[in-house]
Motif scaffolding. Structure first.
Motif, PDB file in Angstrom:
ATOM      1  N   GLY A  37     -11.269 -24.921  23.942  1.00  0.00           N
ATOM      2  CA  GLY A  37     -10.194 -23.725  23.948  1.00  0.00           C
ATOM      3  C   GLY A  37      -9.941 -21.873  23.302  1.00  0.00           C
ATOM      4  O   GLY A  37      -8.813 -21.658  23.399  1.00  0.00           O
ATOM      5  N   VAL A  38     -10.793 -22.298  22.876  1.00  0.00           N
ATOM      6  CA  VAL A  38     -10.749 -20.684  21.642  1.00  0.00           C
ATOM      7  C   VAL A  38     -10.812 -19.662  22.963  1.00  0.00           C
ATOM      8  O   VAL A  38     -12.279 -19.461  23.568  1.00  0.00           O
ATOM      9  CB  VAL A  38     -12.253 -21.018  20.549  1.00  0.00           C
ATOM     10  CG1 VAL A  38     -12.723 -19.839  19.793  1.00  0.00           C
ATOM     11  CG2 VAL A  38     -11.862 -22.111  19.637  1.00  0.00           C
ATOM     12  N   SER A  39     -10.276 -18.837  22.343  1.00  0.00           N
ATOM     13  CA  SER A  39     -10.590 -17.202  23.130  1.00  0.00           C
ATOM     14  C   SER A  39     -11.341 -16.551  22.921  1.00  0.00           C
ATOM     15  O   SER A  39     -12.153 -16.809  21.969  1.00  0.00           O
ATOM     16  CB  SER A  39      -8.989 -16.516  23.306  1.00  0.00           C
ATOM     17  OG  SER A  39      -9.369 -16.420  21.643  1.00  0.00           O
ATOM     18  N   GLU A  63      -5.859 -24.766  12.823  1.00  0.00           N
ATOM     19  CA  GLU A  63      -5.214 -23.975  14.325  1.00  0.00           C
ATOM     20  C   GLU A  63      -6.184 -24.556  15.718  1.00  0.00           C
ATOM     21  O   GLU A  63      -5.126 -25.157  16.215  1.00  0.00           O
ATOM     22  CB  GLU A  63      -5.513 -22.482  15.083  1.00  0.00           C
ATOM     23  CG  GLU A  63      -4.705 -21.450  13.790  1.00  0.00           C
ATOM     24  CD  GLU A  63      -3.579 -21.729  13.657  1.00  0.00           C
ATOM     25  OE1 GLU A  63      -2.363 -21.749  14.227  1.00  0.00           O
ATOM     26  OE2 GLU A  63      -2.677 -21.661  12.655  1.00  0.00           O
ATOM     27  N   PHE A  64      -7.313 -25.557  15.777  1.00  0.00           N
ATOM     28  CA  PHE A  64      -7.138 -26.439  16.575  1.00  0.00           C
ATOM     29  C   PHE A  64      -7.967 -27.035  16.091  1.00  0.00           C
ATOM     30  O   PHE A  64      -8.740 -27.579  14.592  1.00  0.00           O
ATOM     31  CB  PHE A  64      -8.447 -25.792  17.544  1.00  0.00           C
ATOM     32  CG  PHE A  64      -8.502 -23.739  18.150  1.00  0.00           C
ATOM     33  CD1 PHE A  64      -8.446 -24.180  19.200  1.00  0.00           C
ATOM     34  CD2 PHE A  64      -7.966 -23.226  17.130  1.00  0.00           C
ATOM     35  CE1 PHE A  64      -8.001 -22.392  19.802  1.00  0.00           C
ATOM     36  CE2 PHE A  64      -8.113 -21.353  18.241  1.00  0.00           C
ATOM     37  CZ  PHE A  64      -7.687 -21.135  19.824  1.00  0.00           C
ATOM     38  N   THR A  65      -7.982 -28.471  16.728  1.00  0.00           N
ATOM     39  CA  THR A  65      -8.448 -29.339  17.133  1.00  0.00           C
ATOM     40  C   THR A  65      -9.969 -30.254  17.233  1.00  0.00           C
ATOM     41  O   THR A  65     -10.545 -29.540  17.970  1.00  0.00           O
ATOM     42  CB  THR A  65      -8.147 -30.724  17.577  1.00  0.00           C
ATOM     43  OG1 THR A  65      -6.251 -31.100  17.340  1.00  0.00           O
ATOM     44  CG2 THR A  65      -8.066 -31.902  17.083  1.00  0.00           C
ATOM     45  N   ALA A  66     -10.802 -30.414  16.205  1.00  0.00           N
ATOM     46  CA  ALA A  66     -12.145 -30.198  15.841  1.00  0.00           C
ATOM     47  C   ALA A  66     -13.104 -31.881  17.169  1.00  0.00           C
ATOM     48  O   ALA A  66     -12.170 -32.434  16.502  1.00  0.00           O
ATOM     49  CB  ALA A  66     -12.850 -30.063  15.004  1.00  0.00           C
ATOM     50  N   GLN A  67     -13.812 -31.855  17.210  1.00  0.00           N
ATOM     51  CA  GLN A  67     -14.609 -32.585  17.747  1.00  0.00           C
ATOM     52  C   GLN A  67     -16.147 -32.750  17.338  1.00  0.00           C
ATOM     53  O   GLN A  67     -16.577 -32.066  17.306  1.00  0.00           O
ATOM     54  CB  GLN A  67     -13.907 -32.873  19.114  1.00  0.00           C
ATOM     55  CG  GLN A  67     -15.364 -33.705  20.283  1.00  0.00           C
ATOM     56  CD  GLN A  67     -15.652 -34.194  21.637  1.00  0.00           C
ATOM     57  OE1 GLN A  67     -14.851 -33.227  22.101  1.00  0.00           O
ATOM     58  NE2 GLN A  67     -16.073 -34.954  22.256  1.00  0.00           N
ATOM     59  N   ARG A  68     -16.550 -34.088  16.111  1.00  0.00           N
ATOM     60  CA  ARG A  68     -17.471 -34.080  15.857  1.00  0.00           C
ATOM     61  C   ARG A  68     -19.101 -34.234  16.917  1.00  0.00           C
ATOM     62  O   ARG A  68     -18.094 -34.959  17.157  1.00  0.00           O
ATOM     63  CB  ARG A  68     -17.580 -34.939  14.477  1.00  0.00           C
ATOM     64  CG  ARG A  68     -19.002 -35.403  14.403  1.00  0.00           C
ATOM     65  CD  ARG A  68     -18.646 -35.693  12.838  1.00  0.00           C
ATOM     66  NE  ARG A  68     -17.975 -35.372  11.885  1.00  0.00           N
ATOM     67  CZ  ARG A  68     -17.934 -34.849  10.806  1.00  0.00           C
ATOM     68  NH1 ARG A  68     -19.265 -33.753  10.903  1.00  0.00           N
ATOM     69  NH2 ARG A  68     -16.709 -33.928  10.552  1.00  0.00           N
ATOM     70  N   VAL A  69     -19.425 -33.393  16.798  1.00  0.00           N
ATOM     71  CA  VAL A  69     -20.431 -33.463  17.845  1.00  0.00           C
ATOM     72  C   VAL A  69     -22.907 -33.615  17.328  1.00  0.00           C
ATOM     73  O   VAL A  69     -22.258 -33.391  16.246  1.00  0.00           O
ATOM     74  CB  VAL A  69     -20.699 -32.761  18.950  1.00  0.00           C
ATOM     75  CG1 VAL A  69     -19.367 -32.514  19.687  1.00  0.00           C
ATOM     76  CG2 VAL A  69     -21.461 -31.500  18.594  1.00  0.00           C
ATOM     77  N   SER A  70     -23.362 -33.996  17.849  1.00  0.00           N
ATOM     78  CA  SER A  70     -24.341 -34.624  17.140  1.00  0.00           C
ATOM     79  C   SER A  70     -25.431 -33.172  17.220  1.00  0.00           C
ATOM     80  O   SER A  70     -24.879 -32.302  17.876  1.00  0.00           O
ATOM     81  CB  SER A  70     -24.931 -35.245  18.078  1.00  0.00           C
ATOM     82  OG  SER A  70     -26.399 -35.961  17.475  1.00  0.00           O
ATOM     83  N   THR A  71     -25.713 -33.288  16.328  1.00  0.00           N
ATOM     84  CA  THR A  71     -26.569 -32.118  15.996  1.00  0.00           C
ATOM     85  C   THR A  71     -28.419 -32.676  16.215  1.00  0.00           C
ATOM     86  O   THR A  71     -29.590 -31.503  15.674  1.00  0.00           O
ATOM     87  CB  THR A  71     -27.007 -31.080  14.541  1.00  0.00           C
ATOM     88  OG1 THR A  71     -27.019 -32.419  14.280  1.00  0.00           O
ATOM     89  CG2 THR A  71     -25.256 -30.922  14.669  1.00  0.00           C
ATOM     90  N   LYS A  72     -28.149 -34.241  16.028  1.00  0.00           N
ATOM     91  CA  LYS A  72     -30.292 -34.472  16.351  1.00  0.00           C
ATOM     92  C   LYS A  72     -30.614 -33.691  17.619  1.00  0.00           C
ATOM     93  O   LYS A  72     -29.874 -33.601  18.645  1.00  0.00           O
ATOM     94  CB  LYS A  72     -29.783 -35.942  16.454  1.00  0.00           C
ATOM     95  CG  LYS A  72     -29.597 -36.902  15.548  1.00  0.00           C
ATOM     96  CD  LYS A  72     -29.229 -38.512  15.473  1.00  0.00           C
ATOM     97  CE  LYS A  72     -28.843 -38.755  14.342  1.00  0.00           C
ATOM     98  NZ  LYS A  72     -28.986 -39.896  14.344  1.00  0.00           N
TER      99      LYS A  72
END
Length: 86
Positions: A37-39, A63-72
């Protein structure tokens, strides 16, 4: 998503997917976070900020909720494995 390498505080790379309005940041510890939802204007401001780490902390992290994602890398293999024989 195309990532732009940066060296700003703990930020090491930033990227944005306009179709889904998703911002991705990669941090110095190797973790990656995505924000939904980032403009476009917020992305442009982060990309051009003279103090990107401060801008990120003030306008995105709080201001936003983060979702951790893989960097592998895809395939699950670390590219350093061949170098170090793991």
């Amino acid at each position: 998503m195309d990532m732009i390498k940066v060296s700003a505080g703990k930020l090491r790379a930033i990227g944005y997917q306009p179709q889904t309005r998703t911002l991705r940041v990669e941090l110095e510890d190797g973790s990656a976070l995505e924000y939904a939802g980032v403009s476009d204007s917020l992305w442009r401001n982060l990309k051009s900020a003279s103090a990107q780490w401060s801008y990120y902390r003030d306008n995105i992290e709080d201001e936003f909720t983060a979702q951790r994602v893989s960097t592998k890398p895809s395939g699950g293999k670390n590219p350093l494995d061949e170098l170090f024989g793991s």
